[in-house]
Design a protein around this motif. Structure first.
Motif, mmCIF file in Angstrom:
data_model
loop_
_atom_site.group_PDB
_atom_site.id
_atom_site.type_symbol
_atom_site.label_atom_id
_atom_site.label_comp_id
_atom_site.label_asym_id
_atom_site.label_seq_id
_atom_site.Cartn_x
_atom_site.Cartn_y
_atom_site.Cartn_z
ATOM 1 N N UNK A 23 3.894 -3.896 15.371
ATOM 2 C CA UNK A 23 5.462 -4.515 15.280
ATOM 3 C C UNK A 23 6.270 -3.227 15.163
ATOM 4 N N UNK A 24 5.843 -2.422 14.271
ATOM 5 C CA UNK A 24 6.775 -1.086 14.227
ATOM 6 C C UNK A 24 6.909 -0.590 15.608
ATOM 7 N N UNK A 25 5.956 -0.330 16.329
ATOM 8 C CA UNK A 25 6.268 0.251 17.685
ATOM 9 C C UNK A 25 7.434 -0.617 18.473
ATOM 10 N N UNK A 26 7.106 -1.775 18.433
ATOM 11 C CA UNK A 26 8.162 -2.809 19.251
ATOM 12 C C UNK A 26 9.534 -2.853 18.463
ATOM 13 N N UNK A 27 9.486 -2.521 17.235
ATOM 14 C CA UNK A 27 10.959 -2.315 16.459
ATOM 15 C C UNK A 27 11.603 -1.089 16.862
ATOM 16 N N UNK A 28 10.758 0.059 17.150
ATOM 17 C CA UNK A 28 11.546 1.375 17.549
ATOM 18 C C UNK A 28 11.658 1.273 18.816
ATOM 19 N N UNK A 29 10.879 0.608 19.634
ATOM 20 C CA UNK A 29 11.569 0.476 21.011
ATOM 21 C C UNK A 29 12.780 -0.383 21.012
ATOM 22 N N UNK A 30 12.867 -1.525 20.465
ATOM 23 C CA UNK A 30 14.344 -2.041 20.377
ATOM 24 C C UNK A 30 15.382 -1.269 19.805
ATOM 25 N N UNK A 31 15.016 -0.507 18.679
ATOM 26 C CA UNK A 31 16.161 0.123 18.256
ATOM 27 C C UNK A 31 16.399 1.246 19.351
ATOM 28 N N UNK A 32 15.747 1.960 19.903
ATOM 29 C CA UNK A 32 16.047 3.029 20.987
ATOM 30 C C UNK A 32 16.992 2.358 22.060
ATOM 31 N N UNK A 33 16.590 1.043 22.509
ATOM 32 C CA UNK A 33 17.341 0.386 23.422
ATOM 33 C C UNK A 33 18.741 -0.025 23.133
ATOM 34 N N UNK A 34 18.746 -0.576 21.858
ATOM 35 C CA UNK A 34 20.157 -0.689 21.014
ATOM 36 C C UNK A 34 20.925 0.330 21.037
ATOM 37 N N UNK A 35 20.512 1.528 20.921
ATOM 38 C CA UNK A 35 20.979 2.846 20.707
ATOM 39 C C UNK A 35 21.538 3.188 22.321
ATOM 40 N N UNK A 36 20.925 2.971 23.183
ATOM 41 C CA UNK A 36 21.241 3.361 24.546
ATOM 42 C C UNK A 36 22.175 2.405 24.981
ATOM 43 N N UNK A 37 22.312 0.977 24.671
ATOM 44 C CA UNK A 37 23.232 0.240 25.083
ATOM 45 C C UNK A 37 24.528 0.555 24.263
#
Length: 123
Positions: A23-37
């Motif tokens: 879950x932590x890994x998925x959340x970090x990926x989502x945060x990085x995707x949000x920052x990229x967007x």
């Protein structure tokens, strides 16, 4: 009996730790995707601001008048007469297409295009 309970609890703890890491890994990926967007959105906003400033400069009446004066002989520009401006109601009616015209039917959406391939979704 106590040994089985301990083994089950250790397995549950390992499963919970694995699930938590996942879950932590998925959340970090989502945060990085949000920052990229967000960076992409900011870049687009900056581009829009730059284009609006460019358009404001290019459409300045004084600049356009200077260009019109400079290239008047080449472009043969003339002032617009008041009689040349009409309202939408004064425009001529669209042409009448004969019934059964296959091109007009395709444009109007009334008939299927016989050349439609499988890569194009039908309506």
């Amino acid at each position: 009996m106590m040994r089985i309970v301990n083994i089950v609890l250790v397995l549950v703890m390992l499963g919970a730790a694995t699930w938590t890491y996942s879950v932590k890994h998925i959340a970090e990926n989502k945060v990085s995707e949000i920052k990229r967007l967000e960076r992409s959105i900011e870049l687009e906003k900056d581009t829009i601001d730059l284009l609006q400033a460019d358009w404001a400069y290019l459409s300045q009446p004084a600049r356009l008048q200077t260009l019109a004066d400079r290239y008047a002989s080449e472009l043969q520009l003339q002032s617009t007469a008041a009689q040349q401006i009409i309202h939408p109601g004064e425009l001529p009616a669209p042409p009448v297409t004969p019934i059964g015209d296959p091109v007009a039917d395709i444009i109007a959406g009334g008939a299927a295009d016989p050349m439609t391939t499988g890569s194009v979704e039908g309506n």
